[in-house]
Design a protein around this motif. Structure first.
Motif, PDB file in Angstrom:
ATOM      1  N   UNK A  52       4.351  21.444  -4.214  1.00 15.05           N
ATOM      2  CA  UNK A  52       5.257  22.444  -4.451  1.00 15.05           C
ATOM      3  C   UNK A  52       4.270  23.573  -4.866  1.00 15.05           C
ATOM      4  N   UNK A  53       3.363  23.455  -5.974  1.00 13.83           N
ATOM      5  CA  UNK A  53       2.436  24.380  -6.609  1.00 13.83           C
ATOM      6  C   UNK A  53       1.457  24.840  -5.716  1.00 13.83           C
ATOM      7  N   UNK A  54       0.724  23.861  -4.762  1.00 13.49           N
ATOM      8  CA  UNK A  54      -0.123  24.453  -4.141  1.00 13.49           C
ATOM      9  C   UNK A  54      -0.533  23.378  -3.036  1.00 13.49           C
ATOM     10  N   UNK A  55       0.422  23.511  -1.876  1.00 17.83           N
ATOM     11  CA  UNK A  55       0.204  22.538  -0.933  1.00 17.83           C
ATOM     12  C   UNK A  55      -0.911  22.819   0.046  1.00 17.83           C
ATOM     13  N   UNK A  56      -1.734  23.844  -0.129  1.00 17.92           N
ATOM     14  CA  UNK A  56      -2.714  23.981   0.638  1.00 17.92           C
ATOM     15  C   UNK A  56      -3.986  23.120   0.080  1.00 17.92           C
ATOM     16  N   UNK A  57      -3.924  23.085  -1.278  1.00 20.30           N
ATOM     17  CA  UNK A  57      -4.987  22.018  -1.998  1.00 20.30           C
ATOM     18  C   UNK A  57      -4.656  20.549  -1.371  1.00 20.30           C
ATOM     19  N   UNK A  58      -3.549  20.087  -1.205  1.00 20.46           N
ATOM     20  CA  UNK A  58      -3.464  18.863  -0.807  1.00 20.46           C
ATOM     21  C   UNK A  58      -3.720  18.661   0.878  1.00 20.46           C
ATOM     22  N   UNK A  59      -3.768  19.871   1.775  1.00 11.43           N
ATOM     23  CA  UNK A  59      -4.036  19.989   3.001  1.00 11.43           C
ATOM     24  C   UNK A  59      -5.490  19.961   3.265  1.00 11.43           C
ATOM     25  N   UNK A  60      -5.825  20.619   2.521  1.00 11.77           N
ATOM     26  CA  UNK A  60      -7.500  20.718   2.469  1.00 11.77           C
ATOM     27  C   UNK A  60      -8.269  19.616   2.126  1.00 11.77           C
ATOM     28  N   UNK A  61      -7.714  18.879   1.114  1.00 12.94           N
ATOM     29  CA  UNK A  61      -8.180  17.622   0.503  1.00 12.94           C
ATOM     30  C   UNK A  61      -8.146  16.567   1.774  1.00 12.94           C
ATOM     31  N   UNK A  63       0.714  -1.179   0.103  1.00 12.81           N
ATOM     32  CA  UNK A  63       0.199   0.074  -0.044  1.00 12.81           C
ATOM     33  C   UNK A  63       0.798   1.163   0.009  1.00 12.81           C
ATOM     34  N   UNK A  64       0.647   2.254  -0.978  1.00  9.37           N
ATOM     35  CA  UNK A  64       1.513   3.297  -0.935  1.00  9.37           C
ATOM     36  C   UNK A  64       0.341   4.571  -0.776  1.00  9.37           C
ATOM     37  N   UNK A  65       0.963   5.334   0.183  1.00  6.38           N
ATOM     38  CA  UNK A  65      -0.068   6.463   0.577  1.00  6.38           C
ATOM     39  C   UNK A  65       0.774   7.821   0.485  1.00  6.38           C
ATOM     40  N   UNK A  66       0.143   8.755   0.152  1.00  4.72           N
ATOM     41  CA  UNK A  66       0.863  10.220   0.242  1.00  4.72           C
ATOM     42  C   UNK A  66      -0.010  11.069   1.292  1.00  4.72           C
ATOM     43  N   UNK A  67       0.768  11.675   2.296  1.00  2.88           N
ATOM     44  CA  UNK A  67       0.031  12.068   3.484  1.00  2.88           C
ATOM     45  C   UNK A  67       0.597  13.484   3.516  1.00  2.88           C
ATOM     46  N   UNK A  68      -0.175  14.582   3.939  1.00  5.06           N
ATOM     47  CA  UNK A  68       0.446  15.688   4.327  1.00  5.06           C
ATOM     48  C   UNK A  68       1.410  15.770   5.744  1.00  5.06           C
ATOM     49  N   UNK A  69       2.180  16.638   6.085  1.00  4.96           N
ATOM     50  CA  UNK A  69       2.966  16.770   7.216  1.00  4.96           C
ATOM     51  C   UNK A  69       1.993  16.263   8.675  1.00  4.96           C
ATOM     52  N   UNK A  70       0.887  16.549   8.569  1.00  7.40           N
ATOM     53  CA  UNK A  70      -0.143  16.221   9.626  1.00  7.40           C
ATOM     54  C   UNK A  70      -0.871  15.065   9.555  1.00  7.40           C
ATOM     55  N   UNK A  71      -0.258  14.099   8.627  1.00 15.34           N
ATOM     56  CA  UNK A  71      -0.611  12.580   8.381  1.00 15.34           C
ATOM     57  C   UNK A  71      -2.111  12.468   7.836  1.00 15.34           C
ATOM     58  N   UNK A  72      -2.635  13.315   7.206  1.00 15.40           N
ATOM     59  CA  UNK A  72      -3.896  13.329   6.425  1.00 15.40           C
ATOM     60  C   UNK A  72      -3.454  12.819   4.842  1.00 15.40           C
ATOM     61  N   UNK A  73      -4.166  11.846   4.491  1.00 14.88           N
ATOM     62  CA  UNK A  73      -4.026  11.142   3.271  1.00 14.88           C
ATOM     63  C   UNK A  73      -4.492  12.039   2.196  1.00 14.88           C
ATOM     64  N   UNK A  74      -3.871  12.322   1.137  1.00 20.80           N
ATOM     65  CA  UNK A  74      -4.381  12.870  -0.149  1.00 20.80           C
ATOM     66  C   UNK A  74      -4.354  12.091  -1.592  1.00 20.80           C
ATOM     67  N   UNK A  75      -3.557  10.883  -1.560  1.00 24.57           N
ATOM     68  CA  UNK A  75      -3.648  10.063  -2.649  1.00 24.57           C
ATOM     69  C   UNK A  75      -2.863   8.671  -2.155  1.00 24.57           C
ATOM     70  N   UNK A  76      -3.566   7.578  -2.902  1.00 28.41           N
ATOM     71  CA  UNK A  76      -3.007   6.282  -2.511  1.00 28.41           C
ATOM     72  C   UNK A  76      -3.202   5.445  -3.595  1.00 28.41           C
TER      73      UNK A  76
END
Length: 739
Positions: A149-158, A115-128
């Motif tokens: 790099x372009x829009x980290x807030x988009x990943x964080x909110x997602x 299982x491959x999961x991409x997380x924000x530094x606060x451990x919220x998943x945004x892709x897997x």
């Protein structure tokens, strides 16, 4: 700093890990971290997303991803530059795996390992995702790095939105209006509709044994109706069908390539529909559950059934394999053997199944004049018997996975020999192959991590084996010795006598804190071990562990039990009631509570209240998808039938005819209490008024009192008169005896 220096630096961080899976990645050029505060702090400090990789040591596709990507310098450079990389063993940290697997399944429609999961530094998943081919994996890494790099807030909110959705989904409303019989009928109807009448199993390829979702339920559904004197003809027909499709499935599994014909034990699953070509990893939890299911169904079958012998052989095969290859010198059971191995002692590249497969030429050379008979019996073909469609990487080309292609009778007729002679020849041939394999082929990697939960499942299976296979005293005594050895290991290495808490794993020291399945599965194992051994210490320990589980995992506000221990880094403390490769912890807890209410009947109100809260807190899901909670439906069905409490009294139970009769019958709603007049059960007497009154009665007769073997049957906390005649006892037992 050069890439070789980077690799040296990065290899050191996982070198100190205890998990065999993490150690497999200790020399990757990837800058791996364990699941730790150090990794989380680094991600926050550098404002980098986290790449989380979850797998287990025996996982074939985990190895493929590692070889293609994690061992590749260019891919590792991308990972190290743009991510904080965390490696997790799902068997050590099921809480981490559970949360992010739920995200993966919700977003992809399916899951699996790696299982491959991409997380924000606060451990919220945004892709897997799961396995990515080498080129695709690099593309995904680069694309997600660009998005961050372009829009980290988009990943964080997602990521935040995803967690909130999962949190809401995990807090389902309570529903106590549950009628278990219709739910059980729905589960049976679904399984019957998905049943493969040609090859056995349920659904198409790939096929998993999945005993918790199928076989365990079917055996109890069958017993529920077959053991009911007033069951309708329709119900009895369904019960026989439930039994028969489960038996058919197990016989197909036993005769298929999923069984290691040469050395014993069963692989995790088959990639085809007819149980032929497996993914070759062998997991302890599969051995444990298949053992229990084989014994359940063995007892459900009439004496005249030819399948009884197959199920008996299956049970003995598993016991032998676990004893030889998965038992530590100190008594604990190891977790797994790998799918991949080196083809020979001179090889340098591992291949899937290399330890297990054979060419026709090899068999000719090793078996000589017996080769043709052996090849016919076990389905060997000159060019190999593995369908290329099920061999994606071409590692099985020209090879044969042995399976029982013909019965001994068919083979005897083909070669004009007596059946007994054929069977002796085949046994000798298998011994020859076993000796050759052990000498000339390196064994697959052993995951020597010892898990409390899986040891609990194995203790249950072995305890049942001691009772059911009593006619074979050597096998029965070995099974009980193994079960008690495992319990002793857990007590000395994975249990804190002062706090009463369990640890999850042991390998060169204790692993993480125990999770709900550790408590549930091991408590069940102790209850089964008490009924088998008559040693009160196991029952007393089970009672104490249930109390500790209640304290750590019971949700006093919403009812039911959490699946994971409290951890600030687990964003949602989930209640996962769905069965998977193993039964859900909460379903086994439900069964444990129901049994404990009859062992320690003075506390039955407390146990029943918690049991009812499990049903209510999962009520909506039970109504919507009861087949996903088959183990819970099974437990609820046993409570609906009502438990039969057997209080068995004897000074020497070893030759007791009454005890043998009770054990010869499949009674999944049984509670067996042992009462030895020469050594009364003190702990149990404190918690069970029925036992207390019997102990008091025996003590009035004096310490030398020798009670004649007898049994009292109690139902709804009301006990009948003592029974001393086996024929009278037979009339009281459910009509599913194999005697």
């Amino acid at each position: 700093m050069s890439s070789s220096q980077d690799s040296s630096k990065h290899s050191n961080r996982l070198v100190n890990a205890k998990s065999p899976y993490l150690l497999q990645h200790a020399n990757n050029p990837v800058d791996w971290y364990e699941w730790s505060q150090e990794a989380f702090d680094k991600a926050k400090h550098e404002n980098k997303p986290i790449f989380l990789s979850v797998g287990y040591s025996a996982c074939h596709w985990c190895h493929v991803l590692a070889h293609e990507s994690f061992e590749d310098e260019l891919t590792a450079k991308i990972m190290n530059e743009h991510y904080v990389n965390i490696k997790v063993d799902r068997e050590e940290r099921p809480d981490v795996d559970r949360l992010y697997m739920t995200f993966l399944q919700a977003t992809n429609g399916g899951g699996g390992w790696p299982m491959s999961v991409w997380l924000t530094p606060d451990l919220h998943p945004f892709f897997a995702g799961t396995y990515f081919p080498k080129g695709t994996f690099r593309q995904v890494l680069m694309k997600l790095a660009e998005v961050w790099e372009r829009d980290p807030n988009r990943c964080v909110e997602s990521g935040k939105q995803v967690i909130e959705v999962l949190r809401e989904a995990s807090n389902t409303a309570s529903d106590s209006d549950i009628m278990v019989q219709p739910l059980a009928a729905d589960v049976f109807k679904r399984l019957h509709g998905r049943f493969d009448p040609v090859h056995g199993g349920f659904g198409g390829a790939p096929k998993f044994p999945s005993p918790a979702q199928t076989l365990h339920f079917l055996a109890r559904y069958a017993a529920y109706h077959l053991g009911a004197p007033n069951a309708s003809a329709h119900d009895k027909k369904d019960a026989e069908s439930a039994r028969d499709i489960a038996v058919f499935t197990l016989t197909k599994i036993y005769n298929g390539g999923i069984r290691d014909v040469v050395g014993g034990g069963f692989s995790r699953y088959s990639v085809d529909e007819h149980w032929h070509v497996p993914h070759f990893e062998k997991m302890l939890y599969d051995q444990a559950q298949l053992l229990s299911s084989a014994l359940d169904l063995y007892q459900l079958l009439p004496v005249s059934s030819r399948d009884k012998k197959t199920l008996e052989l299956m049970a003995k095969d598993i016991i032998s394999y676990v004893f030889k290859d998965l038992t530590s010198p100190e008594g604990g059971f190891y977790s797994a053997e790998d799918a991949d191995s080196l083809p020979s002692i001179d090889s340098t590249v591992k291949k899937e199944g290399a330890f297990y497969v054979w060419t026709a030429k090899q068999l000719d050379e090793l078996l000589g004049i017996d080769a043709e008979l052996f090849k016919y019996h076990f389905g060997v073909e000159e060019q190999g018997n593995c369908d290329p469609r099920h061999d994606i990487q071409g590692e099985l080309k020209g090879k044969n996975v042995l399976f029982t292609a013909h019965t001994p009778q068919e083979t005897a007729e083909k070669f004009g020999k007596p059946v007994d002679e054929v069977q002796k020849t085949l046994e000798a041939n298998l011994a020859t192959l076993r000796a050759y394999r052990d000498k000339h082929r390196p064994r697959p990697h052993l995951d020597d991590k010892i898990l409390t939960c899986w040891n609990g499942l194995m203790i249950s299976g072995l305890s049942r084996a001691y009772e059911v296979l009593a006619a074979d005293s050597e096998v029965a005594s070995k099974a009980l010795k193994l079960a008690e050895g495992s319990a002793a290991f857990v007590r000395s290495h994975l249990f804190d006598e002062k706090t009463g808490e369990l640890r999850r794993s042991y390998r060169e020291g204790q692993g993480p804190t125990g999770q709900a399945d550790d408590y549930a599965f091991f408590t069940q194992g102790l209850l089964d071990l008490y009924e088998a051994s008559a040693k009160e210490e196991y029952l007393a320990w089970a009672i104490d562990l249930q109390k500790k589980q209640d304290k750590l995992f019971y949700d006093s506000e919403g009812g039911g039990y959490f699946a994971s221990a409290p951890d600030p880094h687990i964003l949602i403390r989930m209640k996962d009631a769905q069965d998977g490769a193993e039964p859900s912890a909460v379903s086994i807890t439900l069964s444990n509570l129901q049994r404990l209410a009859h062992f320690a009947e003075d506390k039955h109100a407390e146990y029943n209240e918690k049991a009812e809260s499990i049903i209510a807190s999962n009520g909506q899901l039970l109504k919507q998808a009861p087949y996903a909670l088959a183990s819970m439906v099974s437990a609820a069905l046993m409570a609906d039938r009502g438990y039969m409490q057997f209080i068995y009294t004897a000074s020497d139970a070893s030759e007791g005819a009454l005890l043998k009769l009770i054990r010869s019958t499949f009674i999944p709603n049984r509670v067996l209490i042992h009462l030895d007049p020469t050594c009364p059960p003190r702990k149990l007497a404190e918690l069970n008024s029925s036992v207390r009154s019997l102990v008091d009665e025996l003590e009035k007769k004096g310490p030398a009192a020798e009670a004649k073997e007898n049994v009292r049957i109690c139902e709804n906390f009301t006990c009948g008169l003592p029974i001393e005649d086996p024929e009278e006892l037979k009339k009281k037992l459910p009509l599913v005896s194999s005697a």
